[in-house]
Design an enzyme around this catalytic site. Sequence first.
Site, PDB file in Angstrom:
ATOM      1  N   THR A  49       9.684 -19.716 -49.092  1.00  0.00           N
ATOM      2  CA  THR A  49       8.587 -20.240 -48.282  1.00  0.00           C
ATOM      3  C   THR A  49       8.332 -19.264 -47.141  1.00  0.00           C
ATOM      4  O   THR A  49       8.959 -18.217 -47.046  1.00  0.00           O
ATOM      5  CB  THR A  49       8.941 -21.629 -47.715  1.00  0.00           C
ATOM      6  OG1 THR A  49       9.870 -21.480 -46.626  1.00  0.00           O
ATOM      7  CG2 THR A  49       9.565 -22.520 -48.769  1.00  0.00           C
ATOM      8  N   CYS A  50       7.432 -19.627 -46.248  1.00  0.00           N
ATOM      9  CA  CYS A  50       7.174 -18.756 -45.107  1.00  0.00           C
ATOM     10  C   CYS A  50       8.305 -18.806 -44.085  1.00  0.00           C
ATOM     11  O   CYS A  50       8.348 -18.002 -43.157  1.00  0.00           O
ATOM     12  CB  CYS A  50       5.853 -19.123 -44.441  1.00  0.00           C
ATOM     13  SG  CYS A  50       5.779 -20.814 -43.814  1.00  0.00           S
ATOM     14  N   ARG A  52      11.769 -19.283 -45.215  1.00  0.00           N
ATOM     15  CA  ARG A  52      13.078 -19.024 -45.793  1.00  0.00           C
ATOM     16  C   ARG A  52      12.944 -18.448 -47.200  1.00  0.00           C
ATOM     17  O   ARG A  52      11.938 -18.686 -47.889  1.00  0.00           O
ATOM     18  CB  ARG A  52      13.894 -20.312 -45.868  1.00  0.00           C
ATOM     19  CG  ARG A  52      13.380 -21.346 -46.855  1.00  0.00           C
ATOM     20  CD  ARG A  52      14.158 -22.664 -46.797  1.00  0.00           C
ATOM     21  NE  ARG A  52      13.912 -23.349 -45.533  1.00  0.00           N
ATOM     22  CZ  ARG A  52      14.832 -23.474 -44.568  1.00  0.00           C
ATOM     23  NH1 ARG A  52      16.043 -23.004 -44.741  1.00  0.00           N
ATOM     24  NH2 ARG A  52      14.540 -24.105 -43.457  1.00  0.00           N
ATOM     25  N   GLU A 114       8.524 -31.780 -41.090  1.00  0.00           N
ATOM     26  CA  GLU A 114       7.369 -31.400 -41.910  1.00  0.00           C
ATOM     27  C   GLU A 114       7.647 -31.732 -43.373  1.00  0.00           C
ATOM     28  O   GLU A 114       8.789 -31.754 -43.822  1.00  0.00           O
ATOM     29  CB  GLU A 114       7.044 -29.917 -41.716  1.00  0.00           C
ATOM     30  CG  GLU A 114       8.153 -28.960 -42.111  1.00  0.00           C
ATOM     31  CD  GLU A 114       7.957 -28.396 -43.501  1.00  0.00           C
ATOM     32  OE1 GLU A 114       6.954 -28.745 -44.147  1.00  0.00           O
ATOM     33  OE2 GLU A 114       8.816 -27.620 -43.944  1.00  0.00           O
ATOM     34  N   GLN A 116       5.838 -30.291 -46.137  1.00  0.00           N
ATOM     35  CA  GLN A 116       5.414 -29.311 -47.125  1.00  0.00           C
ATOM     36  C   GLN A 116       6.585 -28.728 -47.897  1.00  0.00           C
ATOM     37  O   GLN A 116       6.477 -28.420 -49.093  1.00  0.00           O
ATOM     38  CB  GLN A 116       4.618 -28.198 -46.458  1.00  0.00           C
ATOM     39  CG  GLN A 116       3.950 -27.269 -47.472  1.00  0.00           C
ATOM     40  CD  GLN A 116       3.149 -26.180 -46.811  1.00  0.00           C
ATOM     41  OE1 GLN A 116       3.313 -25.905 -45.627  1.00  0.00           O
ATOM     42  NE2 GLN A 116       2.283 -25.533 -47.575  1.00  0.00           N
ATOM     43  N   ALA A 190      -6.921 -20.095 -50.497  1.00  0.00           N
ATOM     44  CA  ALA A 190      -7.196 -21.401 -51.095  1.00  0.00           C
ATOM     45  C   ALA A 190      -6.006 -21.931 -51.886  1.00  0.00           C
ATOM     46  O   ALA A 190      -6.169 -22.774 -52.765  1.00  0.00           O
ATOM     47  CB  ALA A 190      -8.432 -21.317 -51.991  1.00  0.00           C
ATOM     48  N   GLY A 191      -4.808 -21.435 -51.570  1.00  0.00           N
ATOM     49  CA  GLY A 191      -3.604 -21.944 -52.223  1.00  0.00           C
ATOM     50  C   GLY A 191      -3.145 -23.243 -51.587  1.00  0.00           C
ATOM     51  O   GLY A 191      -3.922 -23.945 -50.931  1.00  0.00           O
TER      52      GLY A 191
END
EC number: 1.2.1.70
Length: 459
Positions: A49-50, A52, A114, A116, A190-191
Amino acid sequence: MTLLAVGVSHQTAPVALLEQFAMDADDRVKALHELLESDHVTEALVLATCNRVEVFAEVERFHGGVTDVSRVLARQAGATVEELSPYVTVHYEDQAVAHLFTVAAGLDSMVVGETQVLGQLRAAYAVAREEGAVGRALHPVAQRALRVGKRVHSETGIDRAGASLVSVALDRAESRIGALAGRPVLVVGAGSMGALAATTLARRGADVVVSSRTEASAERLADAVGGRPAPMAHVGAELAAADVLLTCTGASGLVIGTDTVTAAMGDRADRPLVVIDLALPRDVDPGVAALPGVHVVDLALLQGERNTALLQGERREDGAAATPVAADDIAAARAMIEAETALLRAERRAAEVAPTVSALRSQAADVVDAELLRLAGRLPDLDARARAEIARTVRRVVDKLLHEPTVRVKELAATPGGTDYAGALRALFGLGIDADVTPGAGRLADAVTVDPDRPGGPA
């Protein structure tokens, strides 16, 4: 076999280093196959992810597994294992399970609570299944992690901390330029992150414009949030009209250059521009932050502030009270994680003991059969009825003798402490099953930093 979690995250590494680990879909698949082709890894799941990049793996040997995973991570980052060692953390067995559950619950995120990351874990698990990278060991761990994450969010109030980095970043933007309602906002990407951003902006009343390298994706997302699409070729013109630029693409290089933003600022008079860059690696040239009238919010900034206001209940820059994460909610989430970890530990260790118990009973049955056969040879005139009663009696005696040790070994295996009761049973009865080598004996390879809070782990 040993369960490991090896990786880097915002907890240990600066954003600049995390950028080096950025993985697209092909990179994740490649990493999975590299791991499975290594000497000691038998199953693997890659969560990128952004915040980890972490590998959860079932390995045959602790040190060998850590080394194999570290080499794959180093290759992805374009660095050596030694260069990465200060930033890499290792979790082992129960601590690896608890860490995965904590990540799934959002407790280890840059924004506590969070949601997500739960979807990202679900996607990582799906990829690992498609590639045949998870099996009997990791399937139950990943499935339990997803269930724990869902439970934490549904049964505690931890969601009050905020939905995602997007919400926190948009709060920063509003503290600079005021409410976003009615303001033009350009979303590039647009992901999944772009969709979350566009949806959150629409809920705040912003006029959303979506741009993407794939125009069909931009059109679908724009339609879904009541916005409008724009070709990437028109980003410069759209930027001149926007009050906020939010980028979150999966590109491997810069998408928005300093020249593009400079030109857009020249057409804006004195209107400020907030640039939110949530991509990893970053989409926007770092030089943009030095332009007059431009305020940049990126992962490095958010990492530096990591939840200070949310956790301490401080006030935001615009004077509004920040929503604190209640200590009771965090405590409840951690208690849930602890209980689920203990339950999974019992299930895993019971499964590990099962072959030993089966081997013991099989050996006992072979002994009984051999002795009954010998008895038949010595007493050939024994009638069938007496022979059957003797057989039943002998089998009952053996079953009763084995009942207590087999039940107890299952119970004891589920308790913490690391004692190899199954190994002791194998040694006592001379069973022909190779004993597992207890991982973690000796010195940990210099390639990693062991979690200092991990009790009982390898030293």
